[in-house]
Design a protein around this motif. Structure first.
Motif, short mmCIF file in Angstrom:
data_model
loop_
_atom_site.label_atom_id
_atom_site.label_comp_id
_atom_site.label_asym_id
_atom_site.label_seq_id
_atom_site.Cartn_x
_atom_site.Cartn_y
_atom_site.Cartn_z
N GLY A 115 47.20 66.30 10.42
CA GLY A 115 46.36 67.50 10.35
C GLY A 115 46.61 68.50 11.45
O GLY A 115 45.83 69.43 11.63
N ALA A 116 47.68 68.32 12.22
CA ALA A 116 47.95 69.22 13.35
C ALA A 116 48.31 70.61 12.84
O ALA A 116 48.82 70.78 11.73
CB ALA A 116 49.09 68.67 14.20
N SER A 117 48.05 71.60 13.68
CA SER A 117 48.35 72.98 13.29
C SER A 117 49.81 73.34 13.51
O SER A 117 50.33 74.25 12.88
CB SER A 117 47.46 73.95 14.06
OG SER A 117 47.67 73.78 15.46
N ASP A 118 50.51 72.62 14.41
CA ASP A 118 51.92 72.90 14.65
C ASP A 118 52.79 71.95 13.84
O ASP A 118 52.40 70.83 13.54
CB ASP A 118 52.26 72.82 16.14
CG ASP A 118 51.94 71.46 16.74
OD1 ASP A 118 50.96 70.83 16.29
OD2 ASP A 118 52.67 71.02 17.64
N ASP A 119 53.98 72.43 13.45
CA ASP A 119 54.90 71.65 12.62
C ASP A 119 56.00 71.01 13.45
O ASP A 119 56.29 71.44 14.57
CB ASP A 119 55.56 72.57 11.57
CG ASP A 119 54.56 73.10 10.56
OD1 ASP A 119 53.54 72.44 10.33
OD2 ASP A 119 54.82 74.18 10.00
N LEU A 120 56.58 69.94 12.89
CA LEU A 120 57.76 69.33 13.51
C LEU A 120 58.93 70.30 13.40
O LEU A 120 59.17 70.89 12.35
CB LEU A 120 58.10 68.02 12.80
CG LEU A 120 57.18 66.85 13.08
CD1 LEU A 120 57.40 65.74 12.07
CD2 LEU A 120 57.41 66.33 14.48
N LYS A 121 59.64 70.45 14.48
CA LYS A 121 60.79 71.34 14.51
C LYS A 121 62.05 70.58 14.08
O LYS A 121 62.12 69.36 14.25
CB LYS A 121 60.99 71.91 15.92
CG LYS A 121 59.78 72.61 16.47
CD LYS A 121 59.48 73.88 15.70
CE LYS A 121 58.30 74.61 16.34
NZ LYS A 121 57.34 75.06 15.37
N PRO A 122 63.06 71.28 13.56
CA PRO A 122 64.32 70.60 13.23
C PRO A 122 64.86 69.88 14.46
O PRO A 122 64.86 70.41 15.57
CB PRO A 122 65.24 71.75 12.82
CG PRO A 122 64.31 72.80 12.29
CD PRO A 122 63.07 72.67 13.15
#
Length: 162
Positions: A115-122
């Motif tokens: 549910g985090a607002s930030d996404d996993l980066k490549p």
């Protein structure tokens, strides 16, 4: 002479059909990287039957494949490199779990989005993971349960006249 041309033509037809089936099966099976795919890594304590080419799913929908599995020589954890569809953005607190396809073997990685607002980066790493469960050892424990060491019967003292 005419029979040789007919046999040659039939052989060419068989080769063209075989090539067509190969191209079709590779395209349907999703072999190879999708253009623009990005990589993530996940570390597991037990990789089980997970192999390169295995499916990566979110909510049961295929979103990528396992491109590589290696052993980290320092931590002795299995490091899986996941190649994901560029349209799928996963929250940074997502969880990856190795699940078996059937009792006969095979495995895939199932990702549960967080549910985090930030996404996993490549190139990022999924921190929360659960390794594969060995079904045969679980079945063996049910069939032949081992008593706990503390519950083992004490050695009987020799019975003598009192």
């Amino acid at each position: 002479m005419r029979e040789q041309w007919a046999e040659t033509g039939m052989g060419l037809l068989v080769l063209v059909l075989a090539a067509g089936f190969l191209v079709y099966s590779l395209s349907v099976g999703g072999v190879g990287r999708k253009a623009g795919a990005y990589d993530l890594t996940a570390r597991f304590g037990e990789a089980g039957a997970l192999a390169p080419g295995a499916t990566v799913t979110v909510a049961g929908v295929k979103v990528g494949t396992v491109s590589q599995i290696t052993l980290d020589p320092k931590t002795y954890l299995a490091v899986a490199r996941l190649s994901l569809d560029p349209t799928v953005k996963l929250p940074s607190d997502s969880t990856a779990k190795i699940t078996s396809d059937s009792l006969l073997g095979g495995a895939h990685v199932a990702i549960a989005p967080g549910g985090a607002s930030d996404d996993l980066k490549p190139g990022g790493e999924i921190e929360n993971t659960q390794g594969a469960v060995d079904l045969f050892s679980l079945i063996g424990q049910v069939i032949r349960p081992q008593p706990p060491a503390a519950a083992a019967p004490a050695a009987a003292a020799p019975a003598g006249p009192q």
